[in-house]
Design a protein around this motif. Structure first.
Motif, short mmCIF file in Angstrom:
data_model
loop_
_atom_site.label_atom_id
_atom_site.label_comp_id
_atom_site.label_asym_id
_atom_site.label_seq_id
_atom_site.Cartn_x
_atom_site.Cartn_y
_atom_site.Cartn_z
N ALA A 99 0.84 -1.20 0.00
CA ALA A 99 0.00 0.00 0.00
C ALA A 99 0.87 1.24 0.00
CB ALA A 99 -0.92 -0.02 1.21
N TYR A 100 1.64 1.42 -1.09
CA TYR A 100 2.55 2.55 -1.13
C TYR A 100 1.82 3.87 -1.21
CZ TYR A 100 6.33 -0.77 -1.95
OH TYR A 100 7.22 -1.79 -1.83
N VAL A 101 0.88 3.96 -2.12
CA VAL A 101 0.09 5.18 -2.29
C VAL A 101 -1.31 4.91 -1.77
CG1 VAL A 101 -0.97 6.72 -3.97
CG2 VAL A 101 1.42 6.04 -4.22
N MET A 102 -1.83 5.84 -0.99
CA MET A 102 -3.18 5.73 -0.47
C MET A 102 -4.02 6.88 -1.00
SD MET A 102 -3.07 3.04 1.44
CE MET A 102 -4.57 3.17 2.41
N GLY A 103 -5.29 6.63 -1.16
CA GLY A 103 -6.16 7.67 -1.68
C GLY A 103 -7.56 7.60 -1.11
N TRP A 104 -8.29 8.67 -1.36
CA TRP A 104 -9.70 8.74 -0.99
C TRP A 104 -10.51 9.11 -2.22
CZ3 TRP A 104 -11.87 7.29 3.55
CH2 TRP A 104 -11.04 7.17 4.66
N PHE A 105 -11.64 8.43 -2.36
CA PHE A 105 -12.57 8.70 -3.44
C PHE A 105 -13.96 8.91 -2.83
CE2 PHE A 105 -10.39 7.54 -7.46
CZ PHE A 105 -9.18 7.11 -6.93
N ARG A 106 -14.86 9.45 -3.64
CA ARG A 106 -16.22 9.70 -3.19
C ARG A 106 -17.18 9.32 -4.32
NH1 ARG A 106 -16.85 15.64 -1.75
NH2 ARG A 106 -16.86 15.99 -4.01
N GLN A 107 -18.31 8.76 -3.93
CA GLN A 107 -19.34 8.45 -4.92
C GLN A 107 -20.68 8.97 -4.41
OE1 GLN A 107 -19.50 4.38 -6.28
NE2 GLN A 107 -20.62 4.98 -8.10
N ALA A 108 -21.21 9.96 -5.13
CA ALA A 108 -22.52 10.50 -4.80
C ALA A 108 -23.59 9.68 -5.52
CB ALA A 108 -22.60 11.96 -5.23
N PRO A 109 -24.81 9.71 -5.03
CA PRO A 109 -25.88 8.93 -5.66
C PRO A 109 -26.04 9.29 -7.14
CG PRO A 109 -26.59 9.76 -3.54
CD PRO A 109 -25.27 10.39 -3.82
N GLY A 110 -26.02 8.26 -7.97
CA GLY A 110 -26.21 8.46 -9.40
C GLY A 110 -25.01 9.02 -10.14
N ASP A 126 -9.59 19.55 -7.36
CA ASP A 126 -9.90 20.97 -7.19
C ASP A 126 -11.11 21.18 -6.29
OD1 ASP A 126 -8.99 21.97 -10.58
OD2 ASP A 126 -7.77 21.71 -8.77
N SER A 127 -12.04 20.25 -6.34
CA SER A 127 -13.29 20.39 -5.58
C SER A 127 -13.09 20.37 -4.07
CB SER A 127 -14.27 19.29 -5.99
OG SER A 127 -13.72 18.02 -5.72
N VAL A 128 -11.96 19.82 -3.61
CA VAL A 128 -11.74 19.72 -2.16
C VAL A 128 -10.46 20.42 -1.71
CG1 VAL A 128 -12.98 17.53 -2.12
CG2 VAL A 128 -10.48 17.52 -2.27
N LYS A 129 -9.70 20.93 -2.63
CA LYS A 129 -8.44 21.59 -2.29
C LYS A 129 -8.70 22.76 -1.35
CE LYS A 129 -5.72 21.64 -5.73
NZ LYS A 129 -5.10 21.98 -7.04
N GLY A 130 -7.93 22.81 -0.27
CA GLY A 130 -8.10 23.87 0.71
C GLY A 130 -9.11 23.56 1.79
N ARG A 131 -9.92 22.52 1.59
CA ARG A 131 -10.92 22.12 2.60
C ARG A 131 -10.60 20.76 3.21
NH1 ARG A 131 -16.11 21.16 1.21
NH2 ARG A 131 -15.58 20.46 -0.89
N PHE A 132 -10.06 19.85 2.41
CA PHE A 132 -9.76 18.50 2.87
C PHE A 132 -8.25 18.33 2.99
CE2 PHE A 132 -13.74 16.17 1.02
CZ PHE A 132 -14.57 17.09 1.65
N SER A 167 -15.28 22.64 6.41
CA SER A 167 -16.17 23.47 5.58
C SER A 167 -17.02 22.61 4.65
CB SER A 167 -15.35 24.49 4.76
OG SER A 167 -14.59 25.30 5.62
N LEU A 168 -17.62 21.59 5.20
CA LEU A 168 -18.38 20.65 4.39
C LEU A 168 -19.61 21.29 3.78
CD1 LEU A 168 -17.93 17.53 6.64
CD2 LEU A 168 -17.34 17.65 4.22
N LYS A 169 -19.93 20.83 2.58
CA LYS A 169 -21.06 21.34 1.81
C LYS A 169 -22.02 20.19 1.52
CE LYS A 169 -17.79 24.32 -0.66
NZ LYS A 169 -17.27 24.68 -2.00
N PRO A 170 -23.29 20.48 1.24
CA PRO A 170 -24.21 19.39 0.87
C PRO A 170 -23.71 18.59 -0.32
CG PRO A 170 -25.44 21.37 1.43
CD PRO A 170 -24.00 21.76 1.45
N GLY A 171 -22.99 19.23 -1.23
CA GLY A 171 -22.43 18.53 -2.39
C GLY A 171 -21.34 17.53 -2.05
N ASP A 172 -20.87 17.55 -0.81
CA ASP A 172 -19.87 16.56 -0.37
C ASP A 172 -20.52 15.25 0.06
OD1 ASP A 172 -18.11 19.28 1.16
OD2 ASP A 172 -17.58 18.23 -0.69
N THR A 173 -21.82 15.20 0.06
CA THR A 173 -22.54 13.98 0.45
C THR A 173 -22.22 12.82 -0.49
OG1 THR A 173 -24.35 15.18 1.50
CG2 THR A 173 -24.84 12.96 0.70
N GLY A 174 -21.98 11.68 0.10
CA GLY A 174 -21.70 10.49 -0.70
C GLY A 174 -21.07 9.40 0.13
N VAL A 175 -20.73 8.31 -0.53
CA VAL A 175 -19.99 7.24 0.12
C VAL A 175 -18.51 7.48 -0.15
CG1 VAL A 175 -19.58 4.77 0.26
CG2 VAL A 175 -21.89 5.64 -0.17
#
Length: 124
Positions: free
Chosen positions: A31-42, A62-68, A85-93
Motif C-alpha cells: 500500500a505505497y500510495v493511499m487515496g480517498w474517493f467519493r461516490q454521490a448517488p447516481g 480541485d473540488s476539495v483543495k483547501g478544505r480537505f 467546511s463541508l457542503k451538501p455537495g460533499d454527500t456520498g460514500v
C-alpha cells in the motif's frame, strides 16, 4: 492482498467537519500510495486526494483543495481524511484505496485495493 476498512462517516451540518479514518491490514507493504474517493448517488466515483508512502507528497482534486487534508500514519497502517467546511455537495460514500506503486496516482483504475466505504451526509 490488502484489506481496507473506513470509519468516521456520519451526518453533519453544512460548514461542519468530519475526520475519516482508514485502517489497512494484510500485505500493507503493497500500500505505497493511499487515496480517498467519493461516490454521490447516481454519479461516478470521483478522486479526492492521494498521498505518497512517506506522506511527503499529496494531490487533491480541485473540488476539495483547501478544505480537505489527507494524512497517513504508517506505524498504525492508517490513512486519514480531515474534511472541513463541508457542503451538501460533499454527500456520498467515501472510499479508501491503496495502490502498489511509488507513483502518486490519482485515477480509479490505478488503485489496486478498495474498502467498502463509509457514508457521509451533509445537511443544508
Amino acid at each position: 492482498q490488502v484489506q481496507l476498512v473506513e470509519s468516521g462517516g456520519g451526518l453533519v451540518e453544512a460548514g461542519g467537519s468530519l475526520r475519516l479514518s482508514c485502517a489497512a491490514s494484510g500485505r500493507t507493504s503493497s500500500a505505497y500510495v493511499m487515496g480517498w474517493f467519493r461516490q454521490a448517488p447516481g454519479k461516478e466515483r470521483e478522486f479526492l486526494a492521494s498521498i505518497s508512502w512517506t506522506g511527503g507528497r499529496t494531490y487533491y482534486a480541485d473540488s476539495v483543495k483547501g478544505r480537505f487534508t489527507i494524512s497517513r500514519d504508517n506505524a498504525k497502517n492508517a490513512v486519514y481524511l480531515q474534511m472541513n467546511s463541508l457542503k451538501p455537495g460533499d454527500t456520498g460514500v467515501y472510499y479508501c484505496a491503496a495502490a502498489n506503486t511509488i507513483v502518486l496516482v490519482i485515477t480509479r483504475k490505478e488503485f489496486d485495493y478498495w474498502g467498502r466505504g463509509t457514508q457521509v451526509t451533509v445537511s443544508s
